[in-house]
Design a protein around this motif. Sequence first.
Motif, PDB file in Angstrom:
ATOM      1  N   ASP A 132       0.801  -1.235   0.000  1.00  0.00           N
ATOM      2  CA  ASP A 132       0.000   0.000   0.000  1.00  0.00           C
ATOM      3  C   ASP A 132       0.827   1.276   0.000  1.00  0.00           C
ATOM      4  O   ASP A 132       0.290   2.356  -0.180  1.00  0.00           O
ATOM      5  CB  ASP A 132      -0.992   0.010   1.177  1.00  0.00           C
ATOM      6  N   SER A 133       2.140   1.176   0.172  1.00  0.00           N
ATOM      7  CA  SER A 133       2.992   2.367   0.138  1.00  0.00           C
ATOM      8  C   SER A 133       3.435   2.639  -1.306  1.00  0.00           C
ATOM      9  O   SER A 133       4.138   1.812  -1.899  1.00  0.00           O
ATOM     10  CB  SER A 133       4.237   2.171   1.006  1.00  0.00           C
ATOM     11  N   PRO A 134       3.037   3.803  -1.871  1.00  0.00           N
ATOM     12  CA  PRO A 134       3.471   4.115  -3.242  1.00  0.00           C
ATOM     13  C   PRO A 134       4.993   4.152  -3.381  1.00  0.00           C
ATOM     14  O   PRO A 134       5.536   3.741  -4.409  1.00  0.00           O
ATOM     15  CB  PRO A 134       2.863   5.494  -3.510  1.00  0.00           C
ATOM     16  N   THR A 135       5.675   4.617  -2.346  1.00  0.00           N
ATOM     17  CA  THR A 135       7.141   4.682  -2.390  1.00  0.00           C
ATOM     18  C   THR A 135       7.740   3.284  -2.439  1.00  0.00           C
ATOM     19  O   THR A 135       8.596   2.991  -3.287  1.00  0.00           O
ATOM     20  CB  THR A 135       7.694   5.438  -1.170  1.00  0.00           C
ATOM     21  N   ASP A 136       7.300   2.401  -1.535  1.00  0.00           N
ATOM     22  CA  ASP A 136       7.811   1.029  -1.541  1.00  0.00           C
ATOM     23  C   ASP A 136       7.464   0.327  -2.848  1.00  0.00           C
ATOM     24  O   ASP A 136       8.282  -0.405  -3.407  1.00  0.00           O
ATOM     25  CB  ASP A 136       7.248   0.231  -0.361  1.00  0.00           C
ATOM     26  N   THR A 137       6.259   0.555  -3.355  1.00  0.00           N
ATOM     27  CA  THR A 137       5.851  -0.054  -4.623  1.00  0.00           C
ATOM     28  C   THR A 137       6.788   0.383  -5.744  1.00  0.00           C
ATOM     29  O   THR A 137       7.255  -0.447  -6.533  1.00  0.00           O
ATOM     30  CB  THR A 137       4.388   0.325  -4.969  1.00  0.00           C
ATOM     31  N   ALA A 138       7.090   1.671  -5.800  1.00  0.00           N
ATOM     32  CA  ALA A 138       7.974   2.198  -6.853  1.00  0.00           C
ATOM     33  C   ALA A 138       9.377   1.610  -6.755  1.00  0.00           C
ATOM     34  O   ALA A 138       9.953   1.181  -7.761  1.00  0.00           O
ATOM     35  CB  ALA A 138       8.025   3.718  -6.786  1.00  0.00           C
ATOM     36  N   VAL A 139       9.935   1.586  -5.550  1.00  0.00           N
ATOM     37  CA  VAL A 139      11.304   1.085  -5.361  1.00  0.00           C
ATOM     38  C   VAL A 139      11.390  -0.408  -5.677  1.00  0.00           C
ATOM     39  O   VAL A 139      12.264  -0.846  -6.434  1.00  0.00           O
ATOM     40  CB  VAL A 139      11.791   1.368  -3.916  1.00  0.00           C
ATOM     41  N   LEU A 140      10.488  -1.199  -5.099  1.00  0.00           N
ATOM     42  CA  LEU A 140      10.533  -2.645  -5.321  1.00  0.00           C
ATOM     43  C   LEU A 140      10.279  -2.989  -6.790  1.00  0.00           C
ATOM     44  O   LEU A 140      10.946  -3.873  -7.342  1.00  0.00           O
ATOM     45  CB  LEU A 140       9.518  -3.356  -4.416  1.00  0.00           C
ATOM     46  N   THR A 141       9.353  -2.278  -7.425  1.00  0.00           N
ATOM     47  CA  THR A 141       9.077  -2.511  -8.844  1.00  0.00           C
ATOM     48  C   THR A 141      10.327  -2.211  -9.678  1.00  0.00           C
ATOM     49  O   THR A 141      10.695  -2.994 -10.570  1.00  0.00           O
ATOM     50  CB  THR A 141       7.892  -1.643  -9.313  1.00  0.00           C
ATOM     51  N   GLN A 142      10.983  -1.098  -9.385  1.00  0.00           N
ATOM     52  CA  GLN A 142      12.200  -0.734 -10.127  1.00  0.00           C
ATOM     53  C   GLN A 142      13.264  -1.822  -9.994  1.00  0.00           C
ATOM     54  O   GLN A 142      13.884  -2.223 -10.980  1.00  0.00           O
ATOM     55  CB  GLN A 142      12.730   0.601  -9.610  1.00  0.00           C
ATOM     56  N   TRP A 143      13.487  -2.295  -8.772  1.00  0.00           N
ATOM     57  CA  TRP A 143      14.491  -3.342  -8.554  1.00  0.00           C
ATOM     58  C   TRP A 143      14.145  -4.615  -9.311  1.00  0.00           C
ATOM     59  O   TRP A 143      14.992  -5.203  -9.972  1.00  0.00           O
ATOM     60  CB  TRP A 143      14.620  -3.663  -7.069  1.00  0.00           C
ATOM     61  N   LEU A 144      12.883  -5.033  -9.195  1.00  0.00           N
ATOM     62  CA  LEU A 144      12.472  -6.281  -9.842  1.00  0.00           C
ATOM     63  C   LEU A 144      12.561  -6.177 -11.362  1.00  0.00           C
ATOM     64  O   LEU A 144      13.043  -7.104 -12.023  1.00  0.00           O
ATOM     65  CB  LEU A 144      11.052  -6.652  -9.398  1.00  0.00           C
ATOM     66  N   TYR A 171      10.465 -14.486   4.050  1.00  0.00           N
ATOM     67  CA  TYR A 171      10.089 -13.327   4.870  1.00  0.00           C
ATOM     68  C   TYR A 171      11.249 -12.343   4.841  1.00  0.00           C
ATOM     69  O   TYR A 171      12.370 -12.704   5.186  1.00  0.00           O
ATOM     70  CB  TYR A 171       9.821 -13.766   6.312  1.00  0.00           C
ATOM     71  N   ILE A 172      10.968 -11.133   4.399  1.00  0.00           N
ATOM     72  CA  ILE A 172      11.989 -10.082   4.309  1.00  0.00           C
ATOM     73  C   ILE A 172      11.523  -8.898   5.140  1.00  0.00           C
ATOM     74  O   ILE A 172      10.378  -8.467   5.025  1.00  0.00           O
ATOM     75  CB  ILE A 172      12.186  -9.630   2.841  1.00  0.00           C
ATOM     76  N   VAL A 173      12.436  -8.379   5.980  1.00  0.00           N
ATOM     77  CA  VAL A 173      12.105  -7.208   6.801  1.00  0.00           C
ATOM     78  C   VAL A 173      12.460  -5.943   6.027  1.00  0.00           C
ATOM     79  O   VAL A 173      13.529  -5.845   5.413  1.00  0.00           O
ATOM     80  CB  VAL A 173      12.860  -7.256   8.148  1.00  0.00           C
ATOM     81  N   LYS A 174      11.526  -4.979   6.025  1.00  0.00           N
ATOM     82  CA  LYS A 174      11.749  -3.680   5.377  1.00  0.00           C
ATOM     83  C   LYS A 174      12.647  -2.814   6.245  1.00  0.00           C
ATOM     84  O   LYS A 174      12.541  -2.867   7.461  1.00  0.00           O
ATOM     85  CB  LYS A 174      10.423  -2.937   5.197  1.00  0.00           C
ATOM     86  N   PRO A 175      13.430  -1.980   5.631  1.00  0.00           N
ATOM     87  CA  PRO A 175      13.648  -1.904   4.185  1.00  0.00           C
ATOM     88  C   PRO A 175      14.705  -2.920   3.758  1.00  0.00           C
ATOM     89  O   PRO A 175      15.767  -2.990   4.360  1.00  0.00           O
ATOM     90  CB  PRO A 175      14.144  -0.467   3.985  1.00  0.00           C
ATOM     91  N   PRO A 176      14.403  -3.702   2.740  1.00  0.00           N
ATOM     92  CA  PRO A 176      15.408  -4.665   2.284  1.00  0.00           C
ATOM     93  C   PRO A 176      16.441  -3.976   1.407  1.00  0.00           C
ATOM     94  O   PRO A 176      16.186  -2.896   0.886  1.00  0.00           O
ATOM     95  CB  PRO A 176      14.584  -5.648   1.449  1.00  0.00           C
ATOM     96  N   SER A 177      17.576  -4.626   1.245  1.00  0.00           N
ATOM     97  CA  SER A 177      18.516  -4.163   0.225  1.00  0.00           C
ATOM     98  C   SER A 177      18.077  -4.802  -1.087  1.00  0.00           C
ATOM     99  O   SER A 177      17.367  -5.821  -1.093  1.00  0.00           O
ATOM    100  CB  SER A 177      19.944  -4.604   0.565  1.00  0.00           C
ATOM    101  N   GLU A 178      18.480  -4.207  -2.183  1.00  0.00           N
ATOM    102  CA  GLU A 178      18.140  -4.771  -3.491  1.00  0.00           C
ATOM    103  C   GLU A 178      18.678  -6.193  -3.607  1.00  0.00           C
ATOM    104  O   GLU A 178      17.981  -7.098  -4.060  1.00  0.00           O
ATOM    105  CB  GLU A 178      18.694  -3.887  -4.610  1.00  0.00           C
ATOM    106  N   ASP A 179      19.931  -6.393  -3.176  1.00  0.00           N
ATOM    107  CA  ASP A 179      20.536  -7.720  -3.265  1.00  0.00           C
ATOM    108  C   ASP A 179      19.773  -8.756  -2.449  1.00  0.00           C
ATOM    109  O   ASP A 179      19.550  -9.876  -2.900  1.00  0.00           O
ATOM    110  CB  ASP A 179      21.997  -7.686  -2.797  1.00  0.00           C
TER     111      ASP A 179
END
Length: 121
Positions: free
Chosen positions: A9-21, A101-109
């Motif tokens: 639900d966070s637009p910021t997290d969505t943008a960052v995770l989408t970019q990485w993926l 299970y990944i705790v936020k904020p994750p690193s890209e790696d």
Amino acid sequence: MARILLIEDSPTDTAVLTQWLERHGHQVTASDNAEDGIAICKRERPDLVLMDVVLPGMSGFHATRALAKDAETAGIPVIIVSTKGMETDRMWGMRQGAKGYIVKPPSEDALISQVNQVLAG
């Protein structure tokens, strides 16, 4: 390349995770709540779901359990990506059917490593 559903639900997290993926060759579909995410999951059958826990309406834990218990979606692995970093949260998420299970904020790696590991089976 995997088709990944991001329920966040966070637009910021969505943008960052989408970019990485996407940078790593994955195709991303996003939903900002669990109910819509479950419907998308049933309709589109992604290869993997990344699930936040704290969501409006249904929690990510409940949504993970719903996906794991439904014959249509039980074969789709879920990785929880949450700010809830206590060991009890991780254990509970895995008991709901999560494969990671990944705790936020994750690193890209760390994120990509977990995604690749779960996709590899």
